[in-house]
Design an enzyme around this catalytic site. Structure first.
Site, mmCIF file in Angstrom:
data_model
loop_
_atom_site.group_PDB
_atom_site.id
_atom_site.type_symbol
_atom_site.label_atom_id
_atom_site.label_comp_id
_atom_site.label_asym_id
_atom_site.label_seq_id
_atom_site.Cartn_x
_atom_site.Cartn_y
_atom_site.Cartn_z
ATOM 1 N N ALA A 98 10.417 0.805 -4.302
ATOM 2 C CA ALA A 98 10.312 -0.433 -5.077
ATOM 3 C C ALA A 98 9.851 -0.119 -6.499
ATOM 4 C CB ALA A 98 9.351 -1.396 -4.391
ATOM 5 N N GLY A 135 8.058 1.162 1.747
ATOM 6 C CA GLY A 135 8.956 1.357 0.600
ATOM 7 C C GLY A 135 8.312 1.173 -0.762
ATOM 8 N N SER A 136 7.014 1.500 -0.889
ATOM 9 C CA SER A 136 6.390 1.285 -2.198
ATOM 10 C C SER A 136 6.990 2.205 -3.263
ATOM 11 C CB SER A 136 4.867 1.425 -2.130
ATOM 12 O OG SER A 136 4.497 2.765 -2.166
ATOM 13 N N SER A 137 7.298 3.454 -2.913
ATOM 14 C CA SER A 137 7.824 4.344 -3.964
ATOM 15 C C SER A 137 9.247 3.944 -4.375
ATOM 16 C CB SER A 137 7.770 5.813 -3.541
ATOM 17 O OG SER A 137 8.607 6.021 -2.449
ATOM 18 N N PRO A 173 0.829 -1.208 0.000
ATOM 19 C CA PRO A 173 0.000 0.000 0.000
ATOM 20 C C PRO A 173 0.865 1.261 0.000
ATOM 21 C CG PRO A 173 -0.551 -1.437 1.867
ATOM 22 C CD PRO A 173 0.687 -1.989 1.233
ATOM 23 N N ASP A 205 16.122 3.319 1.385
ATOM 24 C CA ASP A 205 15.004 2.511 0.872
ATOM 25 C C ASP A 205 15.343 1.958 -0.515
ATOM 26 O OD1 ASP A 205 13.866 3.545 3.140
ATOM 27 O OD2 ASP A 205 12.038 4.261 2.191
ATOM 28 N N GLY A 240 2.193 4.858 0.984
ATOM 29 C CA GLY A 240 2.090 5.618 2.237
ATOM 30 C C GLY A 240 2.095 4.727 3.468
ATOM 31 N N SER A 241 2.468 3.442 3.309
ATOM 32 C CA SER A 241 2.417 2.534 4.456
ATOM 33 C C SER A 241 3.771 2.406 5.155
ATOM 34 C CB SER A 241 1.956 1.143 4.005
ATOM 35 O OG SER A 241 2.869 0.627 3.051
HETATM 36 C C1 MEV Z 1 12.007 6.090 5.315
HETATM 37 O O1 MEV Z 1 11.809 4.723 5.000
HETATM 38 C C2 MEV Z 1 13.266 6.257 6.107
HETATM 39 C C3 MEV Z 1 13.592 7.692 6.481
HETATM 40 O O2 MEV Z 1 14.780 7.621 7.290
HETATM 41 C C4 MEV Z 1 13.833 8.570 5.276
HETATM 42 C C5 MEV Z 1 15.083 8.196 4.515
HETATM 43 O O3 MEV Z 1 16.075 7.753 5.105
HETATM 44 O O4 MEV Z 1 15.079 8.410 3.298
HETATM 45 C C6 MEV Z 1 12.497 8.313 7.332
#
Ligand code: MEV
Length: 321
Positions: A108, A104-106, A98, A149, A100-101
């Site tokens: 991936a 890491g959808s964006s 999903p 990510d 915004g969950s």
């Molecule tokens: C997001 O999955 C992890 C954060 O540390 C942002 C990032 O490192 O890019 C909040």
């Protein structure tokens, strides 16, 4: 035969060091069992398109849809214009994660789109180039990400990450199961990154102490993961969660979820994972009772799953044409 390319990439969980990693701390991430698939095929007409779950958008339209994929594709096309064949294509996305969950959808979708498009256009590529293109997509969505990510999705496995250094792959003797629970509350990573930066400028010394101890927790989690010591991992999850609460990225939704998890004695420790403010929680659990805890959580939080970590990173099939 129609020209076609396909790639898929996993989502990720952060085991420790989120947010602090943006400010130079060590952080640990792992690829999970939920993936995003991207397939690209040649189409008739003059406009390339992106399509997912019944929504279609032209690649050159600024309608706010598919910002990560559009940025990746436009960057690749503009940087490879001379070598790339002039063909019109459709990018189809199918995702198990999903948006915004916090999983890491964006990243991936950015990693899978970059690899599929390079292959589709017949351009040679290596992982560093995919990481670069994918990071452009991630920045279009998250503002100032650290890049962790993207690397977790691309490389797969478990990684120890620090900005400005090559990510280190951690070899885990016995892969282990973690429980992942999506709170159902979407959040914006870019806004949370800004919020943490404000807290850092208000309390620089306290922030630096927390950032140093986030690095130590990350190194401890690496050692515990190498040996699959779930009790240790759980203990460090608890510590990491209190730090994240202090920098303002936890909230009552997440804390209620975590309290609910701790009702089960099989839960060894839990923390938010990713940017926080909503999104998901990860829990270390007794390995023999993963299914029972999952059933308990699913009743209240329908998007819950158990993932063995680590998992494979980017996968792609060589182009057919
Ligand atoms: C997001 O999955 C992890 C954060 O540390 C942002 C990032 O490192 O890019 C909040």
């Amino acid at each position: 035969m129609i020209r076609q390319s396909t790639a898929s990439a996993p989502g990720k969980v952060i085991l420790s060091g989120e947010h602090f990693v943006v400010h130079g701390s060590y952080s640990v991430a792992a690829a999970i069992s939920k993936r995003v698939s991207v397939s690209i095929r040649e189409i008739r007409g003059t406009k390339s398109q992106i399509v997912s779950t019944g929504v279609t958008s032209d690649l050159d339209s600024d309608d706010g849809r598919f910002p990560a994929v559009k940025t990746v594709a436009r960057t690749i096309l503009s940087e490879a214009r001379k070598e790339a064949p002039r063909i019109t294509f459709q990018i189809s996305i199918s995702s198990e994660i999903p948006p915004g969950s916090g999983l890491g959808s964006s990243s991936a979708v950015s990693v899978a789109s970059a690899a599929a498009l390079m292959d589709f256009l017949g351009l040679s590529w290596n992982k560093a180039e995919i990481a670069n293109f994918a990071l452009r997509g991630e920045k279009a969505v998250h503002g100032n990400p650290s890049g962790i990510d993207i690397q977790a999705s691309l490389l797969g496995g478990m990684i120890l990450f620090k900005k400005g250094q090559e990510p280190r792959s951690i070899s885990v003797r016995d892969p282990f199961k973690v429980l992942v629970v999506y709170s159902g509350k979407k959040r914006s990573t870019s806004k949370l990154i800004v919020k943490v930066a404000q807290r850092k400028s208000k309390y620089p010394n306290t922030f630096q102490r927390l950032a140093d101890s986030a690095s130590e927790i990350s190194l401890e989690i690496v050692e515990a993961s190498r040996r699959s010591e779930l009790h240790e991992i759980g203990k460090y999850f608890g510590l990491a969660q209190s730090q994240l609460a202090w920098i303002g990225v936890s909230n009552p939704t997440l804390e209620t979820l975590i309290e609910y998890l701790y009702e089960r004695e099989e839960v060894l420790g839990a923390k938010l994972t990713g940017a926080g403010g909503g999104g998901s929680v990860i829990a270390a659990i007794r390995q023999d009772s993963a299914e029972a805890v999952l059933k308990f959580m699913t009743g209240r939080y329908p998007y819950s799953f158990v993932s063995e970590i680590p998992q494979e990173g980017l996968r792609w099939k060589k182009r057919k044409n």
